[in-house]
Design a protein around this motif. Structure first.
Motif, PDB file in Angstrom:
ATOM      1  N   SER A  17       0.903  -1.363  -0.038  1.00  0.00           N
ATOM      2  CA  SER A  17       0.240   0.021   0.159  1.00  0.00           C
ATOM      3  C   SER A  17       0.941   1.701   0.494  1.00  0.00           C
ATOM      4  N   SER A  18       0.606   2.274  -0.896  1.00  0.00           N
ATOM      5  CA  SER A  18       1.454   3.397  -0.292  1.00  0.00           C
ATOM      6  C   SER A  18      -0.026   4.775  -0.213  1.00  0.00           C
ATOM      7  N   ILE A  19      -0.223   4.976   1.205  1.00  0.00           N
ATOM      8  CA  ILE A  19      -1.528   6.127   1.444  1.00  0.00           C
ATOM      9  C   ILE A  19      -0.696   7.657   1.010  1.00  0.00           C
ATOM     10  N   THR A  20      -1.249   8.482   0.154  1.00  0.00           N
ATOM     11  CA  THR A  20      -1.077   9.667   0.478  1.00  0.00           C
ATOM     12  C   THR A  20      -2.056  10.759   1.188  1.00  0.00           C
ATOM     13  N   THR A  26      -9.064   5.850  -3.398  1.00  0.00           N
ATOM     14  CA  THR A  26      -7.768   5.153  -3.189  1.00  0.00           C
ATOM     15  C   THR A  26      -8.505   3.769  -4.167  1.00  0.00           C
ATOM     16  N   LEU A  27      -6.975   3.630  -5.114  1.00  0.00           N
ATOM     17  CA  LEU A  27      -7.239   2.650  -6.081  1.00  0.00           C
ATOM     18  C   LEU A  27      -6.742   1.270  -5.666  1.00  0.00           C
ATOM     19  N   ALA A  28      -7.236   0.013  -5.603  1.00  0.00           N
ATOM     20  CA  ALA A  28      -7.819  -1.101  -5.562  1.00  0.00           C
ATOM     21  C   ALA A  28      -7.438  -2.488  -6.827  1.00  0.00           C
ATOM     22  N   PHE A  29      -6.064  -2.354  -6.694  1.00  0.00           N
ATOM     23  CA  PHE A  29      -5.604  -3.493  -7.802  1.00  0.00           C
ATOM     24  C   PHE A  29      -5.817  -5.402  -7.205  1.00  0.00           C
ATOM     25  N   LEU A  30      -6.504  -5.827  -8.079  1.00  0.00           N
ATOM     26  CA  LEU A  30      -6.709  -7.287  -7.334  1.00  0.00           C
ATOM     27  C   LEU A  30      -6.050  -7.991  -8.465  1.00  0.00           C
ATOM     28  N   PHE A  47       0.970   5.484 -10.582  1.00  0.00           N
ATOM     29  CA  PHE A  47      -0.321   6.250  -9.971  1.00  0.00           C
ATOM     30  C   PHE A  47       0.459   6.770  -8.283  1.00  0.00           C
ATOM     31  N   ASP A  48       1.386   5.800  -7.227  1.00  0.00           N
ATOM     32  CA  ASP A  48       2.030   6.937  -6.959  1.00  0.00           C
ATOM     33  C   ASP A  48       2.391   7.910  -6.253  1.00  0.00           C
ATOM     34  N   ASN A  52      -3.545   6.946  -3.235  1.00  0.00           N
ATOM     35  CA  ASN A  52      -3.462   5.564  -2.618  1.00  0.00           C
ATOM     36  C   ASN A  52      -3.679   4.631  -3.337  1.00  0.00           C
ATOM     37  N   ILE A  53      -2.905   3.772  -3.143  1.00  0.00           N
ATOM     38  CA  ILE A  53      -2.795   2.410  -3.663  1.00  0.00           C
ATOM     39  C   ILE A  53      -2.715   1.365  -3.003  1.00  0.00           C
ATOM     40  N   PHE A  54      -3.987  -0.009  -3.125  1.00  0.00           N
ATOM     41  CA  PHE A  54      -3.831  -1.147  -2.704  1.00  0.00           C
ATOM     42  C   PHE A  54      -3.434  -2.376  -3.837  1.00  0.00           C
TER      43      PHE A  54
END
Length: 64
Positions: A17-20, A26-30, A47-48, A52-54
């Motif tokens: 994860s990267s929390i801006t 928040t973008l969730a990549f599954l 997108f970093d 926010n990325i998960f």
């Protein structure tokens, strides 16, 4: 991206994860069957810092 783990009775799940900011989208990549978090390396890089990325490794895939 920071690697984290979540322990369950069935095993450990690895996720990145990267929390801006807490209020950012928040973008969730599954990743799907037979894939892992590496599938989205370029998207995570792009997108970093903007969102926010998960992303996770599903149970029985890669690190999980």
């Amino acid at each position: 991206m920071k690697e984290n783990t979540y322990r369950t009775s069935s095993g450990t799940i690895h996720y990145w994860s990267s929390i801006t900011t807490p209020n950012a989208i928040t973008l969730a990549f599954l990743p799907g069957l037979t894939a892992d978090h590496r599938l989205f390396e370029r998207q995570m890089e792009y997108f970093d810092g903007k969102y926010n990325i998960f992303v996770w490794d599903a149970p029985a895939h890669a690190s999980s």
